[in-house]
Every structure is written in C-alpha cells, then in structure tokens.
Design a protein around this motif. Structure first.
Motif, PDB file in Angstrom:
ATOM      1  N   SER A 273       0.830  -1.201   0.000  1.00  0.00           N
ATOM      2  CA  SER A 273       0.000   0.000   0.000  1.00  0.00           C
ATOM      3  C   SER A 273       0.868   1.257   0.000  1.00  0.00           C
ATOM      4  CB  SER A 273      -0.920  -0.008   1.217  1.00  0.00           C
ATOM      5  OG  SER A 273      -1.683   1.180   1.276  1.00  0.00           O
ATOM      6  N   THR A 274       1.913   1.266   0.818  1.00  0.00           N
ATOM      7  CA  THR A 274       2.815   2.419   0.861  1.00  0.00           C
ATOM      8  C   THR A 274       3.536   2.608  -0.459  1.00  0.00           C
ATOM      9  OG1 THR A 274       3.154   2.128   3.242  1.00  0.00           O
ATOM     10  CG2 THR A 274       4.791   3.434   2.061  1.00  0.00           C
ATOM     11  N   ILE A 275       4.013   1.517  -1.048  1.00  0.00           N
ATOM     12  CA  ILE A 275       4.735   1.586  -2.321  1.00  0.00           C
ATOM     13  C   ILE A 275       3.867   2.197  -3.411  1.00  0.00           C
ATOM     14  CG2 ILE A 275       5.677   0.163  -4.196  1.00  0.00           C
ATOM     15  CD1 ILE A 275       6.634  -1.769  -1.917  1.00  0.00           C
ATOM     16  N   LYS A 281       7.491   8.430   0.045  1.00  0.00           N
ATOM     17  CA  LYS A 281       8.232   7.779   1.128  1.00  0.00           C
ATOM     18  C   LYS A 281       9.588   7.267   0.658  1.00  0.00           C
ATOM     19  CE  LYS A 281       5.131   7.991   4.493  1.00  0.00           C
ATOM     20  NZ  LYS A 281       5.386   8.688   5.775  1.00  0.00           N
ATOM     21  N   GLY A 282       9.752   7.125  -0.653  1.00  0.00           N
ATOM     22  CA  GLY A 282      11.046   6.762  -1.210  1.00  0.00           C
ATOM     23  C   GLY A 282      11.488   5.340  -0.944  1.00  0.00           C
ATOM     24  N   LEU A 283      10.541   4.409  -0.771  1.00  0.00           N
ATOM     25  CA  LEU A 283      10.931   3.012  -0.609  1.00  0.00           C
ATOM     26  C   LEU A 283      11.578   2.506  -1.896  1.00  0.00           C
ATOM     27  CD1 LEU A 283       7.915   1.484   1.351  1.00  0.00           C
ATOM     28  CD2 LEU A 283      10.154   2.152   2.227  1.00  0.00           C
ATOM     29  N   PRO A 284      12.517   1.573  -1.789  1.00  0.00           N
ATOM     30  CA  PRO A 284      13.221   1.109  -2.985  1.00  0.00           C
ATOM     31  C   PRO A 284      12.299   0.671  -4.123  1.00  0.00           C
ATOM     32  CG  PRO A 284      14.335   0.317  -1.035  1.00  0.00           C
ATOM     33  CD  PRO A 284      13.091   0.992  -0.549  1.00  0.00           C
ATOM     34  N   ALA A 285      11.231  -0.067  -3.817  1.00  0.00           N
ATOM     35  CA  ALA A 285      10.328  -0.509  -4.878  1.00  0.00           C
ATOM     36  C   ALA A 285       9.625   0.663  -5.540  1.00  0.00           C
ATOM     37  CB  ALA A 285       9.307  -1.497  -4.322  1.00  0.00           C
ATOM     38  N   SER A 286       9.285   1.706  -4.783  1.00  0.00           N
ATOM     39  CA  SER A 286       8.679   2.896  -5.366  1.00  0.00           C
ATOM     40  C   SER A 286       9.643   3.589  -6.328  1.00  0.00           C
ATOM     41  CB  SER A 286       8.259   3.881  -4.270  1.00  0.00           C
ATOM     42  OG  SER A 286       7.255   3.347  -3.440  1.00  0.00           O
TER      43      SER A 286
END
Length: 323
Positions: A273-275, A281-286
C-alpha cells in the motif's frame, strides 16, 4: 499514489501467481531467443478456458521456424546452400541467450512451482545472474544461489539441459567490497565483453519485496540507493538478515527490458500500500516503479494487495502455453 502506475496482476491463490509468473518468464525467454514474431502458441485471454489462438504470423512452433530458417528448399526438393550472410544470421540466432536476474526469498518457491513442470523452458539457453546475494556459504539456507540451485536448477530433468549460472565468488565472503567488484567483473564479461556499455541490459529481472520495503539488498534510506555508477554495490550493515551482502544497483535494475515483482501474503499488504500510494516515502520498490516506468509488472496474491485501494488490478493474459 505512484505517478507511474505499474501493471498489477492479482490472484486468489499461490498456484495462480506461480502459473502466471512462469508464463511471463517463458514469454520473456522467447522474445530474447526468437524475437517477438516467434511466440509459441499465443493465448488471447487468461482464465479457466485459456483458449488457444494463432498468432499474427500463423502459429508455427518455434522449433519448426528454426528448422525452416536453417535451409531453403527449391522446387526440385534439394536443399539450397545458404549465403554467408544467412549463415552469420543463423549463427547469431543460435548464440542468443536469455539473461535473467533473480532475487531470493519466496520468489524461488514461486519459480519452482511454475517452471519445473513446463516443457518449453529452454534451460540450456539461460544465463542466470543474481540481483543480490547474502555473503554466506552456498550451503547456508540464507544463500540465494544455494536455494535456487537446490530447489530449481538441480531439479531440472537431465534431458532438458542446464543453464549457465553465475554465483558470487565464495572465497570472498569476508570482503563485501571485493566480492561486489568481482561480481561486477562477471557482469562486464557477460554483458560487455566486446563492447563498451554504460549498463548491462537484462532480459528480465525478478524481485521480491520484504515487509520493510527492501528490494534485492537495496534497503530504505540506505546509501546504496544513491549509487549511480557501480553495477554492483556492497552492503555491510543490512538492518535485517545477514548483514553482509552485495546487490545490483538501482540503475542496473531499471535498465532491464522487464522488471517484475513477485509478492505474496498478508504480511506484505501494508508495505505494498505504501509503495503504490505513497511514492514520496522513497521506498526502494517505489523508486524502481518510477525509474522503470512502462516495464514494470507486479504478480501478487489477493492478500498482498488487500490494503491497496487506488490501483486497478488487471487480469493476466497468458502469452504462451507449455507443450
């Protein structure tokens, strides 16, 4: 919500994910080895019926096409010698390889479930690299290479051929920087032996995604996310699991022809959900979703996307079918 909306294929059960991922892998294999016009037994729609439909060129098997291209037949029935240009073209086609990058975790089980029962996997034409590796002995359950070898590659029937596999140098487990440098040299030899290229181009990279959002061994807020030049980077302080690792960098992953995520389980729902909905948020998958836009696909079970409300799930269209 992510500005680069990826394809998300969702399935109610693990077996559905495995079957679709296997089809996706074989389609990428066929494109790499035979080109877009030589797909095997096109299938128009996914679903329980999976009705076969001929492709735009008239549905010939790949092996028949290869046999017909090897020689031309004149009206008297005698084989006409091919020109040197045709011979060079044939040799080039015969030397084509399917170059795939694998991560570890539950992805290995998905590939085992989906690929081993198929008869259209050209195993002997595969070059297998690893998107990341934990610096542990190969016989450790934490080793991506060890797990893939025991669960997939050692289970391939002997008459189906065997891939070329490129693991890390096991003698360098105590030196992440040297291990990463050596694996980069392995990549250079495989992708740029005769030419100078800025980045390797995989035909397909398959990734998982952990509950904390890390992909391969690219961790949230870690300095490796900012690496723009190296093909392979060391990780000496991983926040979970074995601390010492190596990983392909973001530019290498995003330069692949196709990048696909395989994720399952309710424990992944919050991070998915965050991705998808909070790329800020800059998560690697995003980051990979954004940088490889248009070449990204997600294969998930329904539990993994139970918290995602703003992204449309799609029905997977099967492209090939095993003999």
């Amino acid at each position: 919500m992510t500005t680069a909306v990826p394809l998300i294929y969702s399935f109610p059960e693990f077996s559905g994910v495995a079957e679709a991922v296997a089809d996706h892998v074989v389609a990428a294999q066929n494109y790499a080895l035979f080109g877009d016009n030589n797909r095997k037994k096109s299938i128009s729609e996914a679903g329980s019926s999976k009705n076969l439909s001929a492709n735009s060129n008239g549905s010939q098997s790949l092996r028949n096409i290869a046999e017909q291209s090897a020689s031309s037949i004149n009206l008297s029935g005698n084989a006409t010698p091919t020109s040197s240009k045709e011979q060079r073209k044939k040799k080039k086609e015969e030397n084509r390889r399917f170059r795939i990058g694998l991560s570890g975790g539950s992805l290995i089980g998905v590939l085992r479930e989906g690929l081993l029962s198929r008869t259209d996997v050209e195993w002997s034409k595969w070059d297998v690299y690893f998107a990341d590796e934990r610096l542990v002995p190969f016989d450790s359950p934490e080793s991506n290479y060890g797990k893939a070898k025991s669960q997939i590659f050692d289970q391939i029937p002997k008459d189906r051929g065997y891939p070329r596999i490129f693991p890390i140098d096991e003698t360098l487990l105590s030196d992440p920087q040297e291990c990463a440098d050596m694996y980069e040299k392995t990549l250079i030899k495989g992708f740029a032996y005769k030419d100078s290229v800025k980045l390797p181009m995989f035909d397909l990279i398959l990734l998982g995604c952990a509950p904390d959002g890390h992909v391969a061994s690219l961790f949230p807020n870690h300095e490796t996310l900012r690496e723009n030049y190296a093909w392979c980077a060391p990780v000496e302080d991983a926040p979970s699991g074995p601390p010492s690792r190596i990983t392909l960098t973001v530019p290498v992953i995003c330069h692949s022809n196709r990048v696909s995520f395989v994720v399952e389980g309710a424990t992944k729902a919050p991070v998915i959900s965050t991705i998808m909905e909070r790329p800020d948020k800059g998560l690697p998958a995003s980051i990979i979703n954004e940088k490889a836009a248009g070449r990204i696909a997600w294969f998930v079970d329904d539990d993994a996307v139970s918290d995602v409300v703003s992204v449309t799930k799609k029905r997977y269209k099967f492209l090939v079918q095993s003999d």
